[in-house]
Design a protein around this motif. Structure first.
Motif, PDB file in Angstrom:
ATOM      1  N   THR A   1      87.520  19.905  45.468  1.00 35.17           N
ATOM      2  CA  THR A   1      86.516  20.930  45.143  1.00 35.17           C
ATOM      3  C   THR A   1      87.138  22.062  44.344  1.00 35.17           C
ATOM      4  N   ASN A   2      86.543  22.393  43.209  1.00 38.72           N
ATOM      5  CA  ASN A   2      86.987  23.545  42.430  1.00 38.72           C
ATOM      6  C   ASN A   2      85.892  24.607  42.460  1.00 38.72           C
ATOM      7  N   LEU A   3      86.285  25.808  42.850  1.00 37.91           N
ATOM      8  CA  LEU A   3      85.319  26.874  43.131  1.00 37.91           C
ATOM      9  C   LEU A   3      85.713  28.165  42.434  1.00 37.91           C
ATOM     10  N   ILE A   4      84.711  28.857  41.867  1.00 36.39           N
ATOM     11  CA  ILE A   4      84.953  30.214  41.351  1.00 36.39           C
ATOM     12  C   ILE A   4      84.327  31.218  42.313  1.00 36.39           C
ATOM     13  N   LEU A   5      85.084  32.239  42.715  1.00 37.37           N
ATOM     14  CA  LEU A   5      84.521  33.372  43.445  1.00 37.37           C
ATOM     15  C   LEU A   5      84.343  34.503  42.439  1.00 37.37           C
ATOM     16  N   LEU A   6      83.075  34.873  42.232  1.00 36.12           N
ATOM     17  CA  LEU A   6      82.729  35.862  41.212  1.00 36.12           C
ATOM     18  C   LEU A   6      82.184  37.094  41.911  1.00 36.12           C
ATOM     19  N   GLY A   7      82.677  38.266  41.540  1.00 39.55           N
ATOM     20  CA  GLY A   7      82.145  39.472  42.166  1.00 39.55           C
ATOM     21  C   GLY A   7      82.967  40.670  41.775  1.00 39.55           C
ATOM     22  N   PRO A   8      82.401  41.860  41.953  1.00 44.84           N
ATOM     23  CA  PRO A   8      83.074  43.096  41.559  1.00 44.84           C
ATOM     24  C   PRO A   8      84.321  43.364  42.401  1.00 44.84           C
ATOM     25  N   PRO A   9      85.143  44.325  41.988  1.00 40.65           N
ATOM     26  CA  PRO A   9      86.328  44.691  42.770  1.00 40.65           C
ATOM     27  C   PRO A   9      85.932  45.085  44.184  1.00 40.65           C
ATOM     28  N   GLY A  10      86.572  44.485  45.172  1.00 43.17           N
ATOM     29  CA  GLY A  10      86.277  44.825  46.562  1.00 43.17           C
ATOM     30  C   GLY A  10      85.180  43.983  47.180  1.00 43.17           C
ATOM     31  N   ALA A  11      84.646  43.019  46.448  1.00 39.75           N
ATOM     32  CA  ALA A  11      83.549  42.200  46.975  1.00 39.75           C
ATOM     33  C   ALA A  11      84.004  41.322  48.140  1.00 39.75           C
ATOM     34  N   GLY A  12      85.318  41.067  48.224  1.00 41.09           N
ATOM     35  CA  GLY A  12      85.832  40.221  49.305  1.00 41.09           C
ATOM     36  C   GLY A  12      86.334  38.874  48.815  1.00 41.09           C
ATOM     37  N   LYS A  13      86.590  38.758  47.516  1.00 40.99           N
ATOM     38  CA  LYS A  13      87.042  37.484  46.944  1.00 40.99           C
ATOM     39  C   LYS A  13      88.373  37.043  47.553  1.00 40.99           C
ATOM     40  N   GLY A  14      89.328  37.949  47.575  1.00 43.55           N
ATOM     41  CA  GLY A  14      90.648  37.606  48.101  1.00 43.55           C
ATOM     42  C   GLY A  14      90.601  37.262  49.581  1.00 43.55           C
ATOM     43  N   THR A  15      89.822  38.026  50.341  1.00 38.67           N
ATOM     44  CA  THR A  15      89.689  37.786  51.776  1.00 38.67           C
ATOM     45  C   THR A  15      89.148  36.381  52.034  1.00 38.67           C
ATOM     46  N   GLN A  16      88.116  36.005  51.319  1.00 37.42           N
ATOM     47  CA  GLN A  16      87.504  34.688  51.535  1.00 37.42           C
ATOM     48  C   GLN A  16      88.374  33.568  50.970  1.00 37.42           C
TER      49      GLN A  16
END
Ligand code: AP5
Ligand code: ZN
Length: 215
Positions: A1-16
């Motif tokens: 699975t290849n996934l993009i996490l898209l969102g503003p700074p602080g949206a929680g991309k790194g955490t997830q």
């Protein structure tokens, strides 16, 4: 699975992304982390991007596309999580081409939606472990013992130089000007899913899992 996490700074991309690495054995590709590593190592690249990043401006497309290209060639068992990449249309096109060349595709793009007021709270309260990369927050996710990483026991807890209100304003501006057009780009390809990033961390994780398990 290849996934993009898209969102503003602080949206929680790194955490997830970190949770998906632990639970699904996926490989996190964070261009922000790669650039910070380049700075920490004192390389030529690190010196070149230091001021741009501290201000909160985007680094040039050539640089980040080069970084991602190297990692894709190295391969990723379990699939890739693209965290903070792509951020421009040029980067999105380059990613599509690189994946196609590797005989791979994109399985999902998840937009993590969070309003600006919440982003400021998150960014100004954030700290991370310099040893293992675990992400914490003064109010919502403090370490169990003050000053000590839960995951690895390190006392090297750090704040980012671009996590000031002033740099955040710039980072948000860059996001709305250059990155948010990717929402329409992936929507038009039928690849976009939206997740409520304001929910508690576990609920956001469950919503992301639901998207991945349908694909
Ligand atoms: P980058 O490192 O990518 O930073 P960013 O996009 O600004 O994202 P962040 O890391 O700030 O936020 P996040 O969404 O990962 O949130 P987190 O999980 O930490 O980029 C930095 C810079 O590098 C850019 O400005 C640019 O200069 C350069 N760069 C990088 N990639 C580039 C590219 N492709 N092109 C050009 N330039 C590039 O969470 C934040 C906080 O909130 C934490 O404290 C966390 O504990 C907390 N939190 C998380 N989820 C929740 C929740 N659900 N509820 C409550 N709190 C939560
Ligand atoms: Zn740690």
């Amino acid at each position: 699975t290849n996934l993009i996490l898209l969102g503003p700074p602080g949206a929680g991309k790194g955490t997830q992304a970190k949770r998906l690495v632990d639970q699904r054995g996926m490989v996190q590709l964070s261009t922000g982390d790669m650039l910070r590593e380049a700075m920490a190592s004192g390389s030529e690249l690190g010196r070149r991007v230091k001021d741009v990043m501290a201000r909160g401006d985007l680094v040039s497309d050539d640089i980040v596309i080069g970084l991602i290209g190297e990692k894709l060639e190295a391969g990723g068992e379990g699939g890739f999580i693209f965290d903070g990449f792509p951020r421009t249309l040029a980067q999105a096109d380059a990613l599509a081409a690189a994946l196609a060349a590797a005989g791979q595709g994109l399985d999902a793009v998840i937009e993590m939606r969070v309003d600006d007021a919440a982003l400021a709270e998150r960014i100004t309260g954030r700290y991370t472990c310099g040893n293992c990369g675990a992400v914490y927050h003064d109010k919502t996710r403090p370490t169990k013992v003050e000053g000590v990483c839960d995951e690895c026991g390190s006392t090297d807890l750090r704040r980012r130089p671009d996590d000031t209100e002033e740099a955040l304003r710039n980072r948000l501006m860059e996001y709305y000007k250059k990155t948010s057009t990717l929402i329409g780009y992936y929507y038009a390809k039928g690849q976009l899913s939206v997740v409520d990033g304001l929910a508690p961390i576990e609920e956001v994780g469950a919503a992301i899992d639901a998207v991945l398990d349908v694909d």
